[in-house]
Write a protein that holds these residues in place. Structure first.
Motif, PDB file in Angstrom:
ATOM      1  N   PHE B  18     115.205 -13.629 -17.278  1.00  0.00           N
ATOM      2  CA  PHE B  18     114.428 -14.995 -17.405  1.00  0.00           C
ATOM      3  C   PHE B  18     112.920 -15.164 -17.857  1.00  0.00           C
ATOM      4  O   PHE B  18     112.272 -15.695 -18.561  1.00  0.00           O
ATOM      5  CB  PHE B  18     114.792 -15.796 -16.183  1.00  0.00           C
ATOM      6  CG  PHE B  18     116.143 -16.449 -16.099  1.00  0.00           C
ATOM      7  CD1 PHE B  18     116.650 -17.511 -16.997  1.00  0.00           C
ATOM      8  CD2 PHE B  18     117.190 -15.853 -15.426  1.00  0.00           C
ATOM      9  CE1 PHE B  18     117.918 -17.914 -16.922  1.00  0.00           C
ATOM     10  CE2 PHE B  18     118.406 -16.086 -15.310  1.00  0.00           C
ATOM     11  CZ  PHE B  18     118.911 -17.184 -15.888  1.00  0.00           C
ATOM     12  N   TRP B  63     114.801 -16.355  -2.688  1.00  0.00           N
ATOM     13  CA  TRP B  63     116.118 -16.013  -2.463  1.00  0.00           C
ATOM     14  C   TRP B  63     116.104 -14.633  -1.571  1.00  0.00           C
ATOM     15  O   TRP B  63     116.816 -14.409  -0.698  1.00  0.00           O
ATOM     16  CB  TRP B  63     116.712 -15.454  -3.870  1.00  0.00           C
ATOM     17  CG  TRP B  63     117.970 -14.829  -3.808  1.00  0.00           C
ATOM     18  CD1 TRP B  63     118.245 -13.492  -3.730  1.00  0.00           C
ATOM     19  CD2 TRP B  63     119.282 -15.450  -3.829  1.00  0.00           C
ATOM     20  NE1 TRP B  63     119.363 -13.320  -3.734  1.00  0.00           N
ATOM     21  CE2 TRP B  63     120.148 -14.413  -3.515  1.00  0.00           C
ATOM     22  CE3 TRP B  63     119.676 -17.007  -3.498  1.00  0.00           C
ATOM     23  CZ2 TRP B  63     121.483 -14.715  -3.393  1.00  0.00           C
ATOM     24  CZ3 TRP B  63     120.823 -17.094  -3.250  1.00  0.00           C
ATOM     25  CH2 TRP B  63     121.817 -15.953  -3.257  1.00  0.00           C
ATOM     26  N   ARG B  70     118.580 -14.154   6.536  1.00  0.00           N
ATOM     27  CA  ARG B  70     120.156 -14.332   6.926  1.00  0.00           C
ATOM     28  C   ARG B  70     120.443 -12.953   7.571  1.00  0.00           C
ATOM     29  O   ARG B  70     121.244 -12.989   8.392  1.00  0.00           O
ATOM     30  CB  ARG B  70     120.711 -14.540   5.753  1.00  0.00           C
ATOM     31  CG  ARG B  70     121.320 -16.030   5.467  1.00  0.00           C
ATOM     32  CD  ARG B  70     121.904 -16.215   4.529  1.00  0.00           C
ATOM     33  NE  ARG B  70     121.352 -16.183   3.148  1.00  0.00           N
ATOM     34  CZ  ARG B  70     122.115 -16.021   2.162  1.00  0.00           C
ATOM     35  NH1 ARG B  70     123.259 -16.269   1.896  1.00  0.00           N
ATOM     36  NH2 ARG B  70     121.349 -15.666   0.898  1.00  0.00           N
ATOM     37  N   HIS B 146     116.848 -22.710   3.372  1.00  0.00           N
ATOM     38  CA  HIS B 146     118.277 -22.329   2.620  1.00  0.00           C
ATOM     39  C   HIS B 146     118.035 -22.111   1.245  1.00  0.00           C
ATOM     40  O   HIS B 146     117.261 -22.802   0.521  1.00  0.00           O
ATOM     41  CB  HIS B 146     119.409 -23.190   2.933  1.00  0.00           C
ATOM     42  CG  HIS B 146     120.620 -22.681   2.560  1.00  0.00           C
ATOM     43  ND1 HIS B 146     120.927 -22.520   1.361  1.00  0.00           N
ATOM     44  CD2 HIS B 146     121.498 -22.149   3.477  1.00  0.00           C
ATOM     45  CE1 HIS B 146     122.507 -22.208   1.246  1.00  0.00           C
ATOM     46  NE2 HIS B 146     122.534 -21.907   2.655  1.00  0.00           N
ATOM     47  N   PRO B 147     118.685 -21.003   0.540  1.00  0.00           N
ATOM     48  CA  PRO B 147     118.349 -20.821  -0.722  1.00  0.00           C
ATOM     49  C   PRO B 147     118.743 -21.964  -1.814  1.00  0.00           C
ATOM     50  O   PRO B 147     118.139 -22.390  -2.781  1.00  0.00           O
ATOM     51  CB  PRO B 147     119.042 -19.476  -1.081  1.00  0.00           C
ATOM     52  CG  PRO B 147     119.823 -19.083   0.051  1.00  0.00           C
ATOM     53  CD  PRO B 147     119.321 -19.629   1.158  1.00  0.00           C
ATOM     54  N   LEU B 148     119.781 -22.762  -1.236  1.00  0.00           N
ATOM     55  CA  LEU B 148     119.708 -23.866  -1.998  1.00  0.00           C
ATOM     56  C   LEU B 148     118.839 -24.784  -2.154  1.00  0.00           C
ATOM     57  O   LEU B 148     118.836 -25.781  -3.257  1.00  0.00           O
ATOM     58  CB  LEU B 148     121.197 -24.758  -1.256  1.00  0.00           C
ATOM     59  CG  LEU B 148     122.495 -24.153  -1.467  1.00  0.00           C
ATOM     60  CD1 LEU B 148     123.385 -25.117  -0.520  1.00  0.00           C
ATOM     61  CD2 LEU B 148     122.997 -24.187  -2.828  1.00  0.00           C
ATOM     62  N   LEU B 149     117.958 -25.065  -1.169  1.00  0.00           N
ATOM     63  CA  LEU B 149     116.850 -25.810  -1.452  1.00  0.00           C
ATOM     64  C   LEU B 149     115.405 -24.671  -1.848  1.00  0.00           C
ATOM     65  O   LEU B 149     114.796 -25.276  -2.571  1.00  0.00           O
ATOM     66  CB  LEU B 149     116.293 -26.262   0.215  1.00  0.00           C
ATOM     67  CG  LEU B 149     117.131 -27.452   0.578  1.00  0.00           C
ATOM     68  CD1 LEU B 149     116.675 -27.940   2.119  1.00  0.00           C
ATOM     69  CD2 LEU B 149     116.973 -28.765  -0.351  1.00  0.00           C
ATOM     70  N   VAL B 151     115.248 -22.049  -3.535  1.00  0.00           N
ATOM     71  CA  VAL B 151     115.206 -21.356  -4.851  1.00  0.00           C
ATOM     72  C   VAL B 151     114.640 -22.520  -5.824  1.00  0.00           C
ATOM     73  O   VAL B 151     113.903 -22.466  -6.581  1.00  0.00           O
ATOM     74  CB  VAL B 151     116.378 -20.897  -5.248  1.00  0.00           C
ATOM     75  CG1 VAL B 151     116.263 -20.414  -6.817  1.00  0.00           C
ATOM     76  CG2 VAL B 151     116.649 -19.530  -4.411  1.00  0.00           C
ATOM     77  N   PRO B 152     115.592 -23.633  -5.997  1.00  0.00           N
ATOM     78  CA  PRO B 152     115.058 -24.951  -7.101  1.00  0.00           C
ATOM     79  C   PRO B 152     113.792 -25.303  -6.767  1.00  0.00           C
ATOM     80  O   PRO B 152     113.026 -25.633  -7.816  1.00  0.00           O
ATOM     81  CB  PRO B 152     116.183 -25.788  -7.077  1.00  0.00           C
ATOM     82  CG  PRO B 152     116.751 -25.539  -5.632  1.00  0.00           C
ATOM     83  CD  PRO B 152     116.585 -24.146  -5.128  1.00  0.00           C
ATOM     84  N   LEU B 153     113.170 -25.474  -5.503  1.00  0.00           N
ATOM     85  CA  LEU B 153     112.222 -26.177  -5.205  1.00  0.00           C
ATOM     86  C   LEU B 153     110.762 -25.329  -5.823  1.00  0.00           C
ATOM     87  O   LEU B 153     109.945 -25.785  -6.327  1.00  0.00           O
ATOM     88  CB  LEU B 153     111.848 -26.506  -3.842  1.00  0.00           C
ATOM     89  CG  LEU B 153     113.055 -28.018  -3.525  1.00  0.00           C
ATOM     90  CD1 LEU B 153     112.923 -28.418  -1.892  1.00  0.00           C
ATOM     91  CD2 LEU B 153     112.847 -28.931  -4.441  1.00  0.00           C
ATOM     92  N   LEU B 155     111.061 -22.760  -7.947  1.00  0.00           N
ATOM     93  CA  LEU B 155     111.148 -22.674  -9.276  1.00  0.00           C
ATOM     94  C   LEU B 155     110.379 -23.707  -9.898  1.00  0.00           C
ATOM     95  O   LEU B 155     109.532 -23.613 -10.854  1.00  0.00           O
ATOM     96  CB  LEU B 155     112.669 -22.364  -9.934  1.00  0.00           C
ATOM     97  CG  LEU B 155     112.711 -22.363 -11.240  1.00  0.00           C
ATOM     98  CD1 LEU B 155     112.268 -20.985 -11.484  1.00  0.00           C
ATOM     99  CD2 LEU B 155     114.254 -22.234 -11.826  1.00  0.00           C
ATOM    100  N   VAL B 156     110.849 -24.989  -9.584  1.00  0.00           N
ATOM    101  CA  VAL B 156     110.293 -26.311 -10.544  1.00  0.00           C
ATOM    102  C   VAL B 156     108.960 -26.521  -9.956  1.00  0.00           C
ATOM    103  O   VAL B 156     108.098 -27.111 -10.640  1.00  0.00           O
ATOM    104  CB  VAL B 156     111.261 -27.165 -10.065  1.00  0.00           C
ATOM    105  CG1 VAL B 156     110.699 -28.688 -11.039  1.00  0.00           C
ATOM    106  CG2 VAL B 156     112.759 -26.964 -10.930  1.00  0.00           C
TER     107      VAL B 156
END
Lengths: 215, 418
Positions: B18, B63, B70, B146-149, B151-153, B155-156
């Protein structure tokens, strides 16, 4: 006289607490407020489709954060226990996601006149959540990275190409029907598909054919 | 653990393609806008690198941070300090970013083959510091989110911080991020040192706060106060450094010039172009004499690539690969105003620019081919018709149109209309 909660009611309340429903809906409300307040502010994004950077409204980007909080809540909790629970845990999750998306759609429709990108923001919330649910079929912890990467790719490759096409919906400011195809399909597939089974070649191996019991 | 197995498990493996794709994407359209100096190439590569790698490294850091959290790496009685644990997880990500930057430099080196000089180490160091800072911020966020929060936060959010200030009319914000919009500087300018310091201060504070959060976060309120105070203190120091800056981070260059004298006129070049001093002097001194005689302007005492006032000193440039006609053309057009006057709509003075350029260049001795190519056939035709007139008429035409270029109430005229 004080109402005494039934067993089902208590179970749903527990489920909602474990799955951070309040936080998810608060995030939705904050996102809606941001879309209304600063949704028209544009961010310059390098674009392959044109020489100058494309101007992407913040209203198209903000739903990603709300979607991440929603998906984090929806997929929280002990997955292994929920898979064998007596209560319909998966139906609860599906309801939570559908309710959140419906709330976003209603808000978008209600504010369509006053908020220029309201419907596009609602569509993006549906799309980002849908992509995350599809990605969760493969790996739950990576679910929200997929819509984030897709959004950036769509903005880089598709922004500035006029009315937009079916695939670059995250960067399209209009909410014309074609741009809803992928978001709705992704959400439908993600909510109805088999958990842990992504039908792609690199997905986990399916179990062998079932053997029918002989009469 | 074997190195290849360690690398295979790192988020860097997924993030690297990427980073490279985005880097190629950002760089691809910008190479044509390179100036003829290495500072411009360094800013382009570092800017593209920060924009392409900062967000991806931050997300990968989030991540990896979450993965370490974890795994309860910091729990119990750790045998390794937290910084070492982080360093082992961070180096594949940062190594990927460094490899991407190196690759970008190698690609640009081909485009800059004829340009003397070397990449600017301070601009490059600040870019690497910014990428490092955001990677560490990713690790710190990943430890708690958590990576669900996370990683996107990351990144963007990082991408917005780097890209959005370019759209703000409050210019100083863009000079804090480290994404320098891909452009700086022309050869006679350098990168604003205040902007570079400000970016370094902000990045260092972010890295420090992230390290504090990673290593000691969650222990006491005092630690959290320190984590919050570091970026605030950095902002208090960095903002005054850039508050008065305009949209671009370039300031006039003040290096010592390399000078030589020919026929009583001093000719000066930037040090990296000093080898062409003889060629430059042989070319521009006779051209300046012809220009002075043709236009009636007094002969300058100095012709220089550095600052010039247009009267006692004239400006010119000897870019890499330029031949005598190019140099003469540059000298001739440097006599015209660099900026148009601030006039309302309907200002017609701009129409005089090309014919005057053509006439000056021909008067200075530039070849017809070069002048025609640079100013267009119509302007060349006007200039040739003017040159056919007596010298006094030519001078009058030149002076009138020079005034038209610098005033709003004077329209340009043909030589026959004077």
């Amino acid at each position: 006289m004080r109402h005494r909660a039934s067993g089902s009611e208590r179970a749903v309340r527990t489920w909602l607490r474990v799955h951070r429903a309040a936080g998810a809906f608060l995030a939705l409300a904050v996102a809606a407020g941001l879309v209304a307040a600063v949704g028209e502010v544009t961010v310059p994004v390098p674009s392959l489709a044109q020489d100058d950077p494309a101007a992407i409204p913040l209203g198209l980007i903000v739903p990603l954060a709300a979607s991440a909080v929603l998906v984090r809540g929806a997929y929280a909790g002990p997955a292994d226990l929920e898979a064998v629970a007596v209560r319909p845990a998966r139906a609860h999750r599906t309801c939570m996601i559908i309710l959140a998306c419906a709330a976003a759609l209603l808000a978008g429709l209600a504010a369509a006149e006053a908020v220029p990108y309201g419907m596009a923001a609602a569509r993006n919330l549906v799309g980002f959540t849908g992509l995350a649910t599809v990605a969760a079929m493969w790996r739950r912890d990576l679910a929200t990275a997929v819509p984030a990467a897709y959004m950036i790719a769509a903005m880089l490759l598709g922004a500035g190409t006029g009315p937009g096409s079916w695939w670059d919906w995250p960067a399209v400011t209009s909410a014309r029907p074609l741009t809803w195809a992928v978001p709705v399909a992704a959400l439908a597939f993600g909510l109805t598909g088999r958990e842990g089974r992504l039908p792609v070649p690199w997905g986990p191996r399916r179990p062998g054919p079932r053997v029918r019991a002989q009469p | 653990m074997p190195l290849h197995r360690w690398l295979r498990s790192s988020a860097a493996v997924a993030a690297f393609p990427f980073m490279i794709a985005y880097l190629i994407f950002v760089l691809g359209g910008s190479v044509e806008f390179l100036e003829d100096n290495w500072l411009s190439a360094t800013v382009l590569v570092s800017s593209a690198g920060v924009l392409a790698m900062g967000p991806v490294c931050a997300a990968a850091g989030a991540w990896e941070g979450a993965r370490l959290a974890r795994g309860r790496i910091g729990g119990g009685v750790p045998v390794r300090p937290p910084v070492l644990v982080l360093a082992w997880s961070a180096w594949p990500i940062l190594g990927g970013a460094a490899a991407g930057l190196l690759g970008a430099f190698l690609v640009l080196a081909a485009a800059m083959a004829d340009v003397p000089g070397t990449p600017d180490p301070s601009v490059l160091a600040v870019a690497l510091l910014v990428i490092l800072a955001w990677t560490l911020v990713g690790f710190a966020v990943g430890r708690y989110a958590h990576p669900l929060l996370g990683v996107p936060l990351l990144l963007v959010g990082t991408w917005l911080w780097l890209a959005y200030p370019a759209a703000l009319e409050t210019f100083w914000v863009r000079h804090l991020t480290g994404n320098n919009l891909g452009f700086c500087c022309e050869t006679h300018t350098v990168f604003h040192p205040g902007a570079l310091y400000a970016q370094a201060i902000v990045a260092t504070a972010l890295a420090g706060a992230a390290m504090l959060a990673w290593a000691r976060g969650g222990r006491t309120r005092r630690v959290w106060a320190g984590i919050a105070a570091l970026p605030l203190a950095a902002a208090a120091v960095a903002i005054p450094l850039v508050r008065d800056m305009g949209p671009e981070a370039q300031v006039p260059r003040s290096d010592a010039l390399v000078c030589g004298e020919r026929e009583g006129i001093e000719v000066c070049l930037w040090p990296e172009r000093g080898k062409r001093l003889d060629f430059a002097a042989r070319t521009v001194v006779p051209a300046a004499r012809r220009l002075s005689a043709g236009s009636g302007l007094p002969l300058p005492g100095r012709i220089t690539e550095g600052p010039a006032d247009g009267a006692t000193s004239w400006r010119f440039a000897v870019p890499p690969g330029a031949d005598g006609d190019d140099v003469v053309f540059g000298l001739a057009t440097s006599l015209l105003p660099a900026e148009p006057p601030v006039c309302g709509p309907g200002w017609s003075g701009a129409e005089a620019y090309r014919p005057l350029s053509a006439w000056l260049a021909l008067t200075a001795g530039a070849g017809h081919d070069v002048v025609g190519r640079r100013t267009g056939p119509q302007a060349l035709d006007v200039a040739q018709r003017t040159l056919a007139r007596p010298p006094t008429e030519q001078m009058r035409w030149f002076r009138h149109n020079l005034v038209a270029l610098s005033r709003c109430d004077t329209a340009p005229r043909e030589v026959s209309a004077l």
